[in-house]
Structure formats: C-alpha cells, structure tokens
Design a protein around this motif. Structure first.
Motif, PDB file in Angstrom:
ATOM      1  N   ARG A  21     -14.165  -1.431   3.667  1.00  0.00           N
ATOM      2  CA  ARG A  21     -12.865  -1.289   4.337  1.00  0.00           C
ATOM      3  C   ARG A  21     -12.636  -2.450   5.299  1.00  0.00           C
ATOM      4  O   ARG A  21     -11.514  -2.918   5.455  1.00  0.00           O
ATOM      5  CB  ARG A  21     -12.788   0.054   5.056  1.00  0.00           C
ATOM      6  CG  ARG A  21     -11.411   0.381   5.574  1.00  0.00           C
ATOM      7  CD  ARG A  21     -10.383   0.496   4.458  1.00  0.00           C
ATOM      8  NE  ARG A  21      -9.094   0.895   5.021  1.00  0.00           N
ATOM      9  CZ  ARG A  21      -7.919   0.550   4.534  1.00  0.00           C
ATOM     10  NH1 ARG A  21      -7.849  -0.186   3.445  1.00  0.00           N
ATOM     11  NH2 ARG A  21      -6.811   0.937   5.097  1.00  0.00           N
ATOM     12  N   GLY A  22     -13.686  -2.935   5.933  1.00  0.00           N
ATOM     13  CA  GLY A  22     -13.570  -4.096   6.816  1.00  0.00           C
ATOM     14  C   GLY A  22     -13.093  -5.330   6.067  1.00  0.00           C
ATOM     15  O   GLY A  22     -12.254  -6.092   6.560  1.00  0.00           O
ATOM     16  N   ARG A  23     -13.603  -5.524   4.871  1.00  0.00           N
ATOM     17  CA  ARG A  23     -13.148  -6.660   4.050  1.00  0.00           C
ATOM     18  C   ARG A  23     -11.686  -6.496   3.662  1.00  0.00           C
ATOM     19  O   ARG A  23     -10.931  -7.460   3.623  1.00  0.00           O
ATOM     20  CB  ARG A  23     -14.023  -6.803   2.814  1.00  0.00           C
ATOM     21  CG  ARG A  23     -15.376  -7.358   3.141  1.00  0.00           C
ATOM     22  CD  ARG A  23     -16.178  -7.634   1.907  1.00  0.00           C
ATOM     23  NE  ARG A  23     -17.441  -8.237   2.287  1.00  0.00           N
ATOM     24  CZ  ARG A  23     -18.444  -8.401   1.489  1.00  0.00           C
ATOM     25  NH1 ARG A  23     -18.360  -8.003   0.228  1.00  0.00           N
ATOM     26  NH2 ARG A  23     -19.554  -8.958   1.914  1.00  0.00           N
ATOM     27  N   GLN A  24     -11.285  -5.248   3.360  1.00  0.00           N
ATOM     28  CA  GLN A  24      -9.876  -5.010   3.042  1.00  0.00           C
ATOM     29  C   GLN A  24      -8.999  -5.362   4.247  1.00  0.00           C
ATOM     30  O   GLN A  24      -7.956  -6.000   4.086  1.00  0.00           O
ATOM     31  CB  GLN A  24      -9.637  -3.548   2.652  1.00  0.00           C
ATOM     32  CG  GLN A  24     -10.067  -3.211   1.252  1.00  0.00           C
ATOM     33  CD  GLN A  24      -9.681  -1.792   0.875  1.00  0.00           C
ATOM     34  OE1 GLN A  24      -9.507  -0.920   1.728  1.00  0.00           O
ATOM     35  NE2 GLN A  24      -9.547  -1.558  -0.419  1.00  0.00           N
ATOM     36  N   PHE A  25      -9.421  -4.961   5.430  1.00  0.00           N
ATOM     37  CA  PHE A  25      -8.636  -5.287   6.623  1.00  0.00           C
ATOM     38  C   PHE A  25      -8.583  -6.788   6.843  1.00  0.00           C
ATOM     39  O   PHE A  25      -7.553  -7.317   7.275  1.00  0.00           O
ATOM     40  CB  PHE A  25      -9.187  -4.578   7.864  1.00  0.00           C
ATOM     41  CG  PHE A  25      -8.467  -3.299   8.172  1.00  0.00           C
ATOM     42  CD1 PHE A  25      -7.323  -3.302   8.942  1.00  0.00           C
ATOM     43  CD2 PHE A  25      -8.919  -2.105   7.660  1.00  0.00           C
ATOM     44  CE1 PHE A  25      -6.650  -2.124   9.207  1.00  0.00           C
ATOM     45  CE2 PHE A  25      -8.254  -0.921   7.916  1.00  0.00           C
ATOM     46  CZ  PHE A  25      -7.112  -0.927   8.694  1.00  0.00           C
ATOM     47  N   GLY A  26      -9.669  -7.492   6.566  1.00  0.00           N
ATOM     48  CA  GLY A  26      -9.653  -8.950   6.668  1.00  0.00           C
ATOM     49  C   GLY A  26      -8.626  -9.565   5.730  1.00  0.00           C
ATOM     50  O   GLY A  26      -7.872 -10.463   6.109  1.00  0.00           O
ATOM     51  N   GLU A  27      -8.579  -9.064   4.499  1.00  0.00           N
ATOM     52  CA  GLU A  27      -7.595  -9.558   3.532  1.00  0.00           C
ATOM     53  C   GLU A  27      -6.177  -9.201   3.974  1.00  0.00           C
ATOM     54  O   GLU A  27      -5.254 -10.016   3.844  1.00  0.00           O
ATOM     55  CB  GLU A  27      -7.871  -8.990   2.138  1.00  0.00           C
ATOM     56  CG  GLU A  27      -9.060  -9.630   1.455  1.00  0.00           C
ATOM     57  CD  GLU A  27      -8.869 -11.136   1.271  1.00  0.00           C
ATOM     58  OE1 GLU A  27      -7.859 -11.548   0.662  1.00  0.00           O
ATOM     59  OE2 GLU A  27      -9.718 -11.897   1.763  1.00  0.00           O
ATOM     60  N   LEU A  28      -5.978  -7.984   4.471  1.00  0.00           N
ATOM     61  CA  LEU A  28      -4.657  -7.596   4.966  1.00  0.00           C
ATOM     62  C   LEU A  28      -4.232  -8.500   6.122  1.00  0.00           C
ATOM     63  O   LEU A  28      -3.070  -8.918   6.196  1.00  0.00           O
ATOM     64  CB  LEU A  28      -4.659  -6.133   5.419  1.00  0.00           C
ATOM     65  CG  LEU A  28      -4.685  -5.088   4.316  1.00  0.00           C
ATOM     66  CD1 LEU A  28      -5.025  -3.709   4.888  1.00  0.00           C
ATOM     67  CD2 LEU A  28      -3.362  -5.039   3.567  1.00  0.00           C
ATOM     68  N   ALA A  29      -5.162  -8.825   7.008  1.00  0.00           N
ATOM     69  CA  ALA A  29      -4.851  -9.682   8.157  1.00  0.00           C
ATOM     70  C   ALA A  29      -4.495 -11.103   7.716  1.00  0.00           C
ATOM     71  O   ALA A  29      -3.608 -11.732   8.288  1.00  0.00           O
ATOM     72  CB  ALA A  29      -6.033  -9.708   9.125  1.00  0.00           C
ATOM     73  N   ARG A  30      -5.158 -11.604   6.693  1.00  0.00           N
ATOM     74  CA  ARG A  30      -4.929 -12.984   6.243  1.00  0.00           C
ATOM     75  C   ARG A  30      -3.741 -13.113   5.291  1.00  0.00           C
ATOM     76  O   ARG A  30      -2.983 -14.070   5.374  1.00  0.00           O
ATOM     77  CB  ARG A  30      -6.182 -13.535   5.573  1.00  0.00           C
ATOM     78  CG  ARG A  30      -7.298 -13.856   6.547  1.00  0.00           C
ATOM     79  CD  ARG A  30      -8.448 -14.603   5.892  1.00  0.00           C
ATOM     80  NE  ARG A  30      -9.400 -13.760   5.182  1.00  0.00           N
ATOM     81  CZ  ARG A  30     -10.299 -12.960   5.748  1.00  0.00           C
ATOM     82  NH1 ARG A  30     -10.359 -12.859   7.039  1.00  0.00           N
ATOM     83  NH2 ARG A  30     -11.132 -12.268   5.025  1.00  0.00           N
ATOM     84  N   ARG A  31      -3.611 -12.173   4.353  1.00  0.00           N
ATOM     85  CA  ARG A  31      -2.627 -12.353   3.287  1.00  0.00           C
ATOM     86  C   ARG A  31      -1.602 -11.231   3.163  1.00  0.00           C
ATOM     87  O   ARG A  31      -0.747 -11.268   2.301  1.00  0.00           O
ATOM     88  CB  ARG A  31      -3.347 -12.463   1.927  1.00  0.00           C
ATOM     89  CG  ARG A  31      -4.350 -13.563   1.813  1.00  0.00           C
ATOM     90  CD  ARG A  31      -4.952 -13.677   0.418  1.00  0.00           C
ATOM     91  NE  ARG A  31      -5.528 -12.446  -0.117  1.00  0.00           N
ATOM     92  CZ  ARG A  31      -4.986 -11.698  -1.085  1.00  0.00           C
ATOM     93  NH1 ARG A  31      -3.854 -12.025  -1.636  1.00  0.00           N
ATOM     94  NH2 ARG A  31      -5.603 -10.601  -1.521  1.00  0.00           N
ATOM     95  N   GLY A  32      -1.695 -10.237   4.012  1.00  0.00           N
ATOM     96  CA  GLY A  32      -0.828  -9.071   3.880  1.00  0.00           C
ATOM     97  C   GLY A  32       0.640  -9.376   4.116  1.00  0.00           C
ATOM     98  O   GLY A  32       0.996 -10.316   4.832  1.00  0.00           O
ATOM     99  N   ILE A  33       1.479  -8.575   3.486  1.00  0.00           N
ATOM    100  CA  ILE A  33       2.922  -8.706   3.661  1.00  0.00           C
ATOM    101  C   ILE A  33       3.464  -7.396   4.241  1.00  0.00           C
ATOM    102  O   ILE A  33       2.937  -6.324   3.960  1.00  0.00           O
ATOM    103  CB  ILE A  33       3.634  -9.049   2.333  1.00  0.00           C
ATOM    104  CG1 ILE A  33       3.391  -7.957   1.282  1.00  0.00           C
ATOM    105  CG2 ILE A  33       3.203 -10.412   1.823  1.00  0.00           C
ATOM    106  CD1 ILE A  33       4.238  -8.095   0.039  1.00  0.00           C
ATOM    107  N   PRO A  34       4.518  -7.485   5.047  1.00  0.00           N
ATOM    108  CA  PRO A  34       5.062  -6.265   5.645  1.00  0.00           C
ATOM    109  C   PRO A  34       5.881  -5.450   4.644  1.00  0.00           C
ATOM    110  O   PRO A  34       6.598  -6.002   3.807  1.00  0.00           O
ATOM    111  CB  PRO A  34       5.956  -6.791   6.774  1.00  0.00           C
ATOM    112  CG  PRO A  34       6.281  -8.192   6.407  1.00  0.00           C
ATOM    113  CD  PRO A  34       5.166  -8.699   5.534  1.00  0.00           C
ATOM    114  N   VAL A  35       5.749  -4.147   4.739  1.00  0.00           N
ATOM    115  CA  VAL A  35       6.577  -3.199   3.987  1.00  0.00           C
ATOM    116  C   VAL A  35       6.890  -2.047   4.939  1.00  0.00           C
ATOM    117  O   VAL A  35       6.201  -1.843   5.928  1.00  0.00           O
ATOM    118  CB  VAL A  35       5.896  -2.670   2.699  1.00  0.00           C
ATOM    119  CG1 VAL A  35       5.688  -3.767   1.682  1.00  0.00           C
ATOM    120  CG2 VAL A  35       4.586  -1.982   3.007  1.00  0.00           C
ATOM    121  N   THR A  36       7.944  -1.339   4.621  1.00  0.00           N
ATOM    122  CA  THR A  36       8.312  -0.177   5.435  1.00  0.00           C
ATOM    123  C   THR A  36       7.999   1.079   4.652  1.00  0.00           C
ATOM    124  O   THR A  36       8.375   1.209   3.487  1.00  0.00           O
ATOM    125  CB  THR A  36       9.810  -0.213   5.790  1.00  0.00           C
ATOM    126  OG1 THR A  36      10.065  -1.419   6.519  1.00  0.00           O
ATOM    127  CG2 THR A  36      10.195   0.979   6.641  1.00  0.00           C
TER     128      THR A  36
END
Length: 119
Positions: A21-36
């Motif tokens: 899950r930590g790696r997923q959060f790292g990817e979200l922090a680096r490459r994530g896009i906003p959605v509502t």
C-alpha cells in the motif's frame, strides 16, 4: 514452537500489505490525477480495539479516466468522518493507467509531503 510459525506468517503478511500500500501511495503521489467521488456509505468496520473504538470508514464511488465506475473505501480520522455525509462529494486521486488504485486527496497530499522531505 508451532505457534511461532503462524504468528510469523501473520506478521509477514501485515508488513507485506503495508509495503504494497505504501508503494501505491508513492505512485499516487507522483503520478496520480484528481477525480471527484461521491460518498455512498459511512460505516464503522472491524472489531473494537483496546480503547473500544472501531475504524471509521468512508465508502465512495468515482468514475476513472477509462469511463468505468469504481467503488472503494478508506479509513479516516474522526474529524474527516464528521466532515462528510452520505451523498457528498470527495476529492480523490487515482492512477491514470490503473484507475482502481485511488485514495482521498488529503491522504495523497500527506504522501507528497513525505516524499518531498526525503529529497
């Protein structure tokens, strides 16, 4: 001795989940896009801990960049629990190439801050 093996396996699984899950959060922090998203359910999960409290969770749906709808849930603090009502909008971050991986935006912001401190 036979009790040690199951305990070690449980600890390994718990640590493995945390790393994953930590790696997923790292990817979200680096490459994530906003959605509502939209809160579809507020609930308390799991068994009561030593203090008698249970995890507060928000279940939400959102449409990813692929046009599919996703449903996920996140554990939240008591303050965030009080902030949201069923039917309200929630800011989320998801991965553009794997939109099923998501988290509330404020949690991803914390991961971004942690990554910035590492540099």
């Amino acid at each position: 001795m036979t009790l040690i093996v199951p305990v070690l396996l449980l600890v390994a699984a718990f640590v493995g989940f945390g790393v994953w899950r930590g790696r997923q959060f790292g990817e979200l922090a680096r490459r994530g896009i906003p959605v509502t998203g939209r809160i579809v359910r507020k609930f308390r999960a799991g068994n009561a801990d030593i203090s008698g409290s249970r995890s507060r969770r928000l279940s939400f749906t959102y449409t990813g960049p692929d046009g599919r709808e996703y449903r996920r849930a996140a554990s939240v603090s008591i303050g965030k629990w009080a902030e949201y009502e069923e039917g309200s909008e929630i800011a989320l971050i998801c991965l553009p190439d794997n939109p099923g991986v998501s988290a509330p935006a404020w949690l991803v912001d914390l991961a971004r801050e942690a990554l910035a401190k590492r540099k």
